[in-house]
Design a protein around this motif. Structure first.
Motif, PDB file in Angstrom:
ATOM      1  N   LEU A  55       0.860  -1.192   0.000  1.00  0.00           N
ATOM      2  CA  LEU A  55       0.000   0.000   0.000  1.00  0.00           C
ATOM      3  C   LEU A  55       0.894   1.238   0.000  1.00  0.00           C
ATOM      4  O   LEU A  55       1.704   1.423   0.911  1.00  0.00           O
ATOM      5  CB  LEU A  55      -0.889  -0.026   1.250  1.00  0.00           C
ATOM      6  CG  LEU A  55      -1.646   1.266   1.587  1.00  0.00           C
ATOM      7  CD1 LEU A  55      -2.641   1.648   0.493  1.00  0.00           C
ATOM      8  CD2 LEU A  55      -2.361   1.125   2.937  1.00  0.00           C
ATOM      9  N   ILE A 112       0.959   5.391  -0.016  1.00  0.00           N
ATOM     10  CA  ILE A 112       0.087   6.525   0.256  1.00  0.00           C
ATOM     11  C   ILE A 112       0.856   7.840   0.113  1.00  0.00           C
ATOM     12  O   ILE A 112       2.072   7.884   0.207  1.00  0.00           O
ATOM     13  CB  ILE A 112      -0.538   6.448   1.679  1.00  0.00           C
ATOM     14  CG1 ILE A 112       0.552   6.466   2.755  1.00  0.00           C
ATOM     15  CG2 ILE A 112      -1.407   5.196   1.820  1.00  0.00           C
ATOM     16  CD1 ILE A 112      -0.001   6.649   4.165  1.00  0.00           C
ATOM     17  N   LYS A 118      -2.974   8.329   8.575  1.00  0.00           N
ATOM     18  CA  LYS A 118      -1.964   7.325   8.931  1.00  0.00           C
ATOM     19  C   LYS A 118      -2.275   6.699  10.295  1.00  0.00           C
ATOM     20  O   LYS A 118      -2.119   5.488  10.474  1.00  0.00           O
ATOM     21  CB  LYS A 118      -0.568   7.954   8.924  1.00  0.00           C
ATOM     22  CG  LYS A 118      -0.074   8.250   7.511  1.00  0.00           C
ATOM     23  CD  LYS A 118       1.390   8.654   7.481  1.00  0.00           C
ATOM     24  CE  LYS A 118       1.583  10.076   7.971  1.00  0.00           C
ATOM     25  NZ  LYS A 118       2.975  10.535   7.841  1.00  0.00           N
ATOM     26  N   TYR A 161       1.749   0.391   5.456  1.00  0.00           N
ATOM     27  CA  TYR A 161       1.808   1.266   4.284  1.00  0.00           C
ATOM     28  C   TYR A 161       3.207   1.825   4.104  1.00  0.00           C
ATOM     29  O   TYR A 161       4.022   1.793   5.029  1.00  0.00           O
ATOM     30  CB  TYR A 161       0.822   2.436   4.430  1.00  0.00           C
ATOM     31  CG  TYR A 161       1.019   3.225   5.711  1.00  0.00           C
ATOM     32  CD1 TYR A 161       0.242   2.932   6.837  1.00  0.00           C
ATOM     33  CD2 TYR A 161       1.994   4.212   5.809  1.00  0.00           C
ATOM     34  CE1 TYR A 161       0.433   3.630   8.020  1.00  0.00           C
ATOM     35  CE2 TYR A 161       2.184   4.910   6.990  1.00  0.00           C
ATOM     36  CZ  TYR A 161       1.402   4.615   8.095  1.00  0.00           C
ATOM     37  OH  TYR A 161       1.605   5.289   9.264  1.00  0.00           O
ATOM     38  N   PHE A 172      -3.735   7.073  -2.969  1.00  0.00           N
ATOM     39  CA  PHE A 172      -3.102   5.789  -2.641  1.00  0.00           C
ATOM     40  C   PHE A 172      -3.097   4.857  -3.839  1.00  0.00           C
ATOM     41  O   PHE A 172      -3.860   5.023  -4.791  1.00  0.00           O
ATOM     42  CB  PHE A 172      -3.789   5.130  -1.431  1.00  0.00           C
ATOM     43  CG  PHE A 172      -5.108   4.447  -1.756  1.00  0.00           C
ATOM     44  CD1 PHE A 172      -6.292   5.158  -1.810  1.00  0.00           C
ATOM     45  CD2 PHE A 172      -5.158   3.080  -2.004  1.00  0.00           C
ATOM     46  CE1 PHE A 172      -7.504   4.536  -2.110  1.00  0.00           C
ATOM     47  CE2 PHE A 172      -6.365   2.447  -2.291  1.00  0.00           C
ATOM     48  CZ  PHE A 172      -7.541   3.168  -2.348  1.00  0.00           C
TER      49      PHE A 172
END
Ligand code: ATP
Ligand code: MG
Length: 426
Positions: free
Chosen positions: A169, A171, A247, A257, A275
């Motif tokens: 992931l 971001i 976050k 992430y 994202f």
């Protein structure tokens, strides 16, 4: 012989169980998280995408299938476009049907869609001119970062359910349009000195929208990109606080992430949170499975009231490619018929039609061919059908009502009544 158009392809029956599985898991995820389906038209007025997605994006600038509709007596033909993405259409529908009306504060509209999109890109593995997306949009007056974390939590469930385990992931926050404006100038300055190293597309991006340079996939441009100033240092305080909260919500859910300050998505409408989920197995160079972000302000761009929005889209083509081989095999095997009916002789043939009807009425998946064959040929056909069992019907079986049910994997055979057979498949 006429063949498919470049960049398009037939999805063949052997792959459909994989597509169905991804769709089924997605629909289940959406059901659990309170999303409802919307279907919008495949083509829309060109202006929707020009305004919604943005004139300076690659999509609008060079990838759209746009055509002029036939003129009518009272008007010139209007410019129409096959949808290259679906967020602009869903927001249009949200506005057109006044889904924002009668809402209590904080009430959210959660929508999802599944369908084909069209972009005139260079075809490669995992990149097609007609491809399929599944996506969601969350719209309303709230821009709580908890929404973003919840949607990502849903995606994490979906990937786990599909057995796609090796993903990352990524971001970033791309800030508010206002704070972005000064950063864009900083960026343009930095790019000016490097122009001779950039590709022709990036020259265009330098002029129209320097942020888009980050999207460039050309290797020599990537080298320049690595040294460019990032948006992180220019973020406004509110966007920075939003990103920190986002976050914290991910942390609270145990969702791992990586912050990538160079990840800016290829559409103009993103604000603040952006994202991507990148896959690492079976995807090759086109490894972005999922892309999404916040698009507060898109509604206003399309003439609607102030609205907050957050969503994602994933490529169904790529999600299918990312399914682990063992899972793909399991899904293909499950797609086989339960039983293949083998008959021997004309009387048995008539009786077989009745057996097929009874089994099907009871929910059993039956494969049947009409050609009268000798035992050996019939068993070859049974194997070819991939059925788990063959049911053998000859004159003796017709008179006794006991049939030979042969497990085609093990070769074991037992003699059973129709009722027993139905019970076995239940
Ligand atoms: P990419 O960077 O791979 O071009 P994108 O930023 O253009 O992706 P989006 O427009 O955000 O992607 O679309 C979301 C997802 O849709 C992508 O992550 C990808 O899985 C899929 N997708 C986009 N374009 C294509 C295409 N031409 N063929 C197949 N899948 C696609
Ligand atoms: Mg793209």
């Amino acid at each position: 012989m006429i063949q498919t158009v470049r960049g398009t392809r037939d999805l063949l029956p052997e792959d459909m169980p994989l597509w169905h599985r991804v769709e089924e898991v997605a629909r289940e995820a959406f059901r659990r998280y309170g999303f409802r389906e919307i279907r919008t038209p495949i083509f829309e007025k060109t202006e929707l995408f020009a305004r919604g997605v943005g004139e300076s994006t690659d999509i609008v600038h060079k990838e759209m299938y746009t055509f002029v509709d036939r003129a009518r007596a009272d008007s010139e033909g209007e410019s129409l476009t096959l949808r290259p993405e679906n967020t602009a259409s869903v927001v249009r529908a949200y506005l057109q049907h006044k889904m924002f009306a009668d809402k209590s504060p904080g009430e959210l509209t959660r929508l999802y869609y599944i369908g084909p999109m069209f972009r005139r890109e260079r075809p490669q593995a995992g990149r097609y001119r007609q491809f399929y997306q599944i996506g969601v949009e969350v719209m309303g007056s709230s821009d709580d970062p908890a929404i973003e974390a919840e949607v990502i939590e849903m995606l994490s469930w979906l990937l786990q359910e599909l057995k796609i385990t090796n993903t990352t992931l990524l971001i970033n926050s791309v800030g508010e349009p206002a704070s972005r404006a000064s950063y864009v100038e900083t960026l343009r300055e930095a790019l000016k000195a490097q122009l001779d190293k950039l590709c022709a597309d990036c020259h265009h991006r330098y002029e129209t929208n320097p942020l888009r340079v980050f999207d460039c996939k050309v290797a020599s441009c990537q080298a320049v990109i690595a040294d460019l100033p990032t948006i992180t240092d220019s973020l406004d305080d509110a966007s920075r606080a939003h990103f920190e909260q986002f976050k914290a919500h991910l942390d609270a859910r145990g969702l791992a992430y990586t912050v990538n300050p160079r990840m800016v998505r290829g559409l103009d409408y993103y604000t603040r949170t952006a994202f991507e989920i990148v896959g690492h197995d079976g995807l090759g160079a086109q490894n972005t499975l999922i892309g999404g972000g916040r698009y507060d302000g898109l509604s206003e761009t399309l003439g609607g009231p102030p609205t907050k929005g957050f969503g994602f889209a994933f490529g169904l083509d790529r999600m299918v490619m990312a399914l682990p081989e063992a899972e793909a095999q399991r899904l293909r095997a499950n797609d086989a018929p339960d039983v293949f009916l083998v008959f021997l002789g004309d009387a048995a043939r008539q009786h077989t039609f009745q057996v097929a009807r009874d089994l099907r009425a009871a929910g059993v998946s039956v494969a049947l061919e009409f050609e009268d064959r000798k035992m050996k040929k019939a068993m070859t056909a049974a194997a070819k059908s991939r059925a788990r069992y063959a049911l053998i019907i000859g004159d003796n079986e017709v008179s006794s009502g006991q049939y030979g049910l042969k497990n085609l994997a093990t070769g074991e055979q037992e003699s059973l009544s129709l009722g027993d057979i139905i019970a076995k498949f239940k």
